[in-house]
Design a protein around this motif. Structure first.
Motif, PDB file in Angstrom:
ATOM      1  N   TRP A  86       0.844  -1.180   0.000  1.00 18.68           N
ATOM      2  CA  TRP A  86       0.000   0.000   0.000  1.00 18.68           C
ATOM      3  C   TRP A  86       0.889   1.244   0.000  1.00 18.68           C
ATOM      4  O   TRP A  86       2.026   1.202   0.459  1.00 18.68           O
ATOM      5  CB  TRP A  86      -0.954   0.012   1.195  1.00 18.68           C
ATOM      6  N   GLU A  87       0.378   2.336  -0.519  1.00 20.37           N
ATOM      7  CA  GLU A  87       1.144   3.566  -0.634  1.00 20.37           C
ATOM      8  C   GLU A  87       0.371   4.730  -0.027  1.00 20.37           C
ATOM      9  O   GLU A  87      -0.863   4.698   0.061  1.00 20.37           O
ATOM     10  CB  GLU A  87       1.439   3.868  -2.113  1.00 20.37           C
ATOM     11  N   GLN A  88       1.122   5.733   0.395  1.00 21.85           N
ATOM     12  CA  GLN A  88       0.469   6.946   0.900  1.00 21.85           C
ATOM     13  C   GLN A  88      -0.412   7.533  -0.199  1.00 21.85           C
ATOM     14  O   GLN A  88       0.001   7.658  -1.344  1.00 21.85           O
ATOM     15  CB  GLN A  88       1.519   7.971   1.344  1.00 21.85           C
TER      16      GLN A  88
ATOM     17  N   ASP B  52      -3.267   6.106  -1.149  1.00 17.83           N
ATOM     18  CA  ASP B  52      -4.194   5.056  -1.582  1.00 17.83           C
ATOM     19  C   ASP B  52      -5.546   5.224  -0.892  1.00 17.83           C
ATOM     20  O   ASP B  52      -5.604   5.527   0.313  1.00 17.83           O
ATOM     21  CB  ASP B  52      -3.633   3.665  -1.236  1.00 17.83           C
TER      22      ASP B  52
ATOM     23  N   LYS C 160      -8.832   6.837   3.116  1.00 16.00           N
ATOM     24  CA  LYS C 160      -7.419   6.556   2.874  1.00 16.00           C
ATOM     25  C   LYS C 160      -7.021   5.267   3.589  1.00 16.00           C
ATOM     26  O   LYS C 160      -7.433   5.028   4.722  1.00 16.00           O
ATOM     27  CB  LYS C 160      -6.540   7.698   3.375  1.00 16.00           C
TER      28      LYS C 160
ATOM     29  N   SER D 141      -4.173   4.609   4.807  1.00 16.69           N
ATOM     30  CA  SER D 141      -3.399   4.988   6.002  1.00 16.69           C
ATOM     31  C   SER D 141      -4.320   5.283   7.176  1.00 16.69           C
ATOM     32  O   SER D 141      -4.054   4.862   8.321  1.00 16.69           O
ATOM     33  CB  SER D 141      -2.516   6.193   5.706  1.00 16.69           C
ATOM     34  N   ASP D 142      -5.439   6.010   6.927  1.00 15.15           N
ATOM     35  CA  ASP D 142      -6.390   6.308   7.998  1.00 15.15           C
ATOM     36  C   ASP D 142      -7.109   5.046   8.471  1.00 15.15           C
ATOM     37  O   ASP D 142      -7.370   4.871   9.671  1.00 15.15           O
ATOM     38  CB  ASP D 142      -7.417   7.340   7.526  1.00 15.15           C
TER      39      ASP D 142
ATOM     40  N   LEU E 216      -5.918   2.023   8.514  1.00 14.90           N
ATOM     41  CA  LEU E 216      -5.011   1.238   9.347  1.00 14.90           C
ATOM     42  C   LEU E 216      -4.865   1.846  10.735  1.00 14.90           C
ATOM     43  O   LEU E 216      -4.728   1.131  11.730  1.00 14.90           O
ATOM     44  CB  LEU E 216      -3.645   1.126   8.666  1.00 14.90           C
ATOM     45  N   ILE E 217      -4.910   3.175  10.795  1.00 12.41           N
ATOM     46  CA  ILE E 217      -4.863   3.839  12.104  1.00 12.41           C
ATOM     47  C   ILE E 217      -6.137   3.540  12.885  1.00 12.41           C
ATOM     48  O   ILE E 217      -6.099   3.185  14.075  1.00 12.41           O
ATOM     49  CB  ILE E 217      -4.675   5.361  11.943  1.00 12.41           C
TER      50      ILE E 217
ATOM     51  N   LEU F   8       2.391  -0.348  14.033  1.00 10.31           N
ATOM     52  CA  LEU F   8       3.289   0.212  13.032  1.00 10.31           C
ATOM     53  C   LEU F   8       4.149  -0.866  12.372  1.00 10.31           C
ATOM     54  O   LEU F   8       4.370  -0.849  11.165  1.00 10.31           O
ATOM     55  CB  LEU F   8       4.200   1.268  13.677  1.00 10.31           C
TER      56      LEU F   8
ATOM     57  N   LYS G 137       2.049  -2.454   9.746  1.00 10.02           N
ATOM     58  CA  LYS G 137       1.584  -1.596   8.651  1.00 10.02           C
ATOM     59  C   LYS G 137       2.476  -1.726   7.419  1.00 10.02           C
ATOM     60  O   LYS G 137       1.993  -1.747   6.287  1.00 10.02           O
ATOM     61  CB  LYS G 137       1.566  -0.133   9.098  1.00 10.02           C
ATOM     62  N   ASP G 138       3.786  -1.784   7.650  1.00 10.88           N
ATOM     63  CA  ASP G 138       4.714  -1.843   6.522  1.00 10.88           C
ATOM     64  C   ASP G 138       4.534  -3.099   5.691  1.00 10.88           C
ATOM     65  O   ASP G 138       4.946  -3.152   4.530  1.00 10.88           O
ATOM     66  CB  ASP G 138       6.160  -1.775   7.030  1.00 10.88           C
TER      67      ASP G 138
END
Length: 440
Positions: A370-372, A374, A386, A388-389, A391-392, A398, A401-402
């Motif tokens: 995944w990329e910022q 997405d 998003k 990223s959101d 996953l948060i 963390l 997440k990677d």
């Protein structure tokens, strides 16, 4: 001393008269005495002598002396000429370390090649104390206080209970000859400084000082064995392995003395050092969630009320999934079976798996990191979000997440793998064919 020597090696099963050994001999006092003790005790052995060419004619004279002694004792002798300075420059180590690595590497090779039962070396009680003090000066932990073992690999040390004074007395009593290594007198070397400067002060303070210190360190060694026994029990009870990750809840450390040591001995095999572990303990106390610590390919993530240990993301993942594919793997640990169903499917609510409408997919599909930036529409939602959101919000640590991957169709995310499918690609009553991604 001969009687004590025989009793010691028998009671501790160090040497056996039915075995064959190699004896590392420099020509100095310690190894000469060891050779005579083993000869008088009836052991079968051959000499190993290293010529490091560091003292010119002196080094060559040592070799001559060793060959003559071998003739007197009627034993074979193997000599190896080394170039430690060349090795030192190539490996980027000190001259002493270069000599040590070359020496022990040769010992192991000769033991294998000759099918002998070990390489006997002449380290004694004073050497043991020097080693322990050097380890202390390096900032060692409890194992550094163990010193040298009587048996480690192919190396055998039958003289550890005997002091330098014991060995000197035997040498004098038997009128034995030996070679003096002039470099042993140079206090620029740490070991020699301890031997010639520190030991006399200890003995001036108390003539039995070195002996009492060795006794104290023997007690520490036994205490260390007890610690590691209970540490292994603690480890099995509290560190949980899930897939390729290890988890440790903070609760397992509440009220536990020595928690920094427990964590260090859990993490040290992955390259983490004591100073890092101290920082972890402080970050845990300060509730610094999300902080990460790194060592080589490993990382530790403080995630709310637990520590997570795992490997760092190894790099970008990008692959295609063709129509005929029956499986795919996202990384070294996780793989999925691909099942095409036209009828008889059942709802699977596990986030590990995905049921997708085949008619809405455009093959080949793509699997990637995944990329910022997405975005996708999480199942049950009408709006895009998003990744990223997401996953948060779902509290993905963390460290994990990677490793999250996404499955895409024609550039659109259809599944944040292992977490949530996109609502646009879900199965409905109108679905005629299902593609079922099932974690193996």
């Amino acid at each position: 001393m001969l009687r004590r020597f025989i009793q010691h090696v028998r009671e501790n099963n160090i040497l056996d008269v039915d075995n064959r050994y190699l004896l590392a001999i420099s020509g100095g006092i310690d190894s000469v005495v060891l050779a005579h003790l083993m000869d008088r005790a009836g052991f079968t052995f051959s000499f190993l002598h290293c010529n490091f060419q560091l003292r010119g004619k002196e080094s060559d004279a040592d070799e001559v002396f060793v060959r003559e002694l071998a003739q007197k004792l009627n034993c074979a002798v193997h000599v190896k000429v080394f170039e430690p300075e060349t090795y030192m420059k190539a490996q980027g180590v000190s001259l002493q370390m270069a000599a040590r690595e070359l020496r022990y590497g040769w010992f192991e090779q000769m033991n294998r090649d000759n099918q002998t039962d070990g390489v006997v070396v002449a380290h004694h009680a004073d050497d043991q104390l020097e080693t322990i003090l050097l380890n202390l000066l390096r900032g060692t932990g409890i194992e550094g206080l163990y010193g040298m073992s009587e048996k480690r690999g192919c190396v055998l040390r039958p003289l550890l209970p005997f002091s330098r004074a014991d060995i000197q007395a035997y040498l004098t009593n038997k009128s034995l000859h030996w070679r003096e290594d002039s470099s042993n007198l140079k206090t620029i070397y740490k070991r020699n400084f301890i031997r010639h400067e520190l030991f006399p002060l200890l003995q001036k303070f108390d003539p039995k000082g070195p002996e009492l210190m060795n006794y104290s360190f023997d007690r520490v060694k036994d205490t260390g064995k007890a610690f590691f026994y209970f540490f292994e029990q603690w480890l099995r009870q509290h560190v949980i392995q899930v897939s390729s990750y290890e988890y440790l809840d903070f609760k397992s450390l509440e009220g536990v003395p020595g928690k920094t040591s427990l964590l260090f001995y859990w993490l040290r095999s992955k390259g983490f050092v004591y100073a890092q572990v101290k920082e972890m303990v402080q970050a845990m106390a300060d509730s610094v969630s999300g902080k990460c610590f790194f060592s080589g390919s490993w990382m530790v993530n403080i995630d709310r009320e637990r520590l997570i240990l795992g490997k760092k993301q190894s790099g970008e993942v990008s692959m295609t999934v063709e129509t005929h594919a029956i499986s795919f793997r996202t990384d070294d640990q996780t793989s999925y079976e691909i099942i095409h169903l036209r009828e008889g499917w059942q709802l699977d609510r596990s986030t590990d798996n995905a049921l997708l409408d085949r008619q809405l997919l455009e093959f080949p599909l793509q699997v990637r990191n995944w990329e910022q930036g997405d975005k996708f529409r999480p199942l049950g939602m009408a709006q895009f979000k998003k990744v990223s959101d997401f996953l948060i919000d779902t509290k993905v640590p963390l460290i994990l997440k990677d490793r999250v991957k996404v499955l895409c169709s024609a550039g659109e995310i259809v599944w944040v793998i292992g977490h949530r499918i996109d609502d646009r690609f879900k199965i409905t009553q109108a679905t005629k064919e299902v593609v079922y991604f099932k974690k193996k």
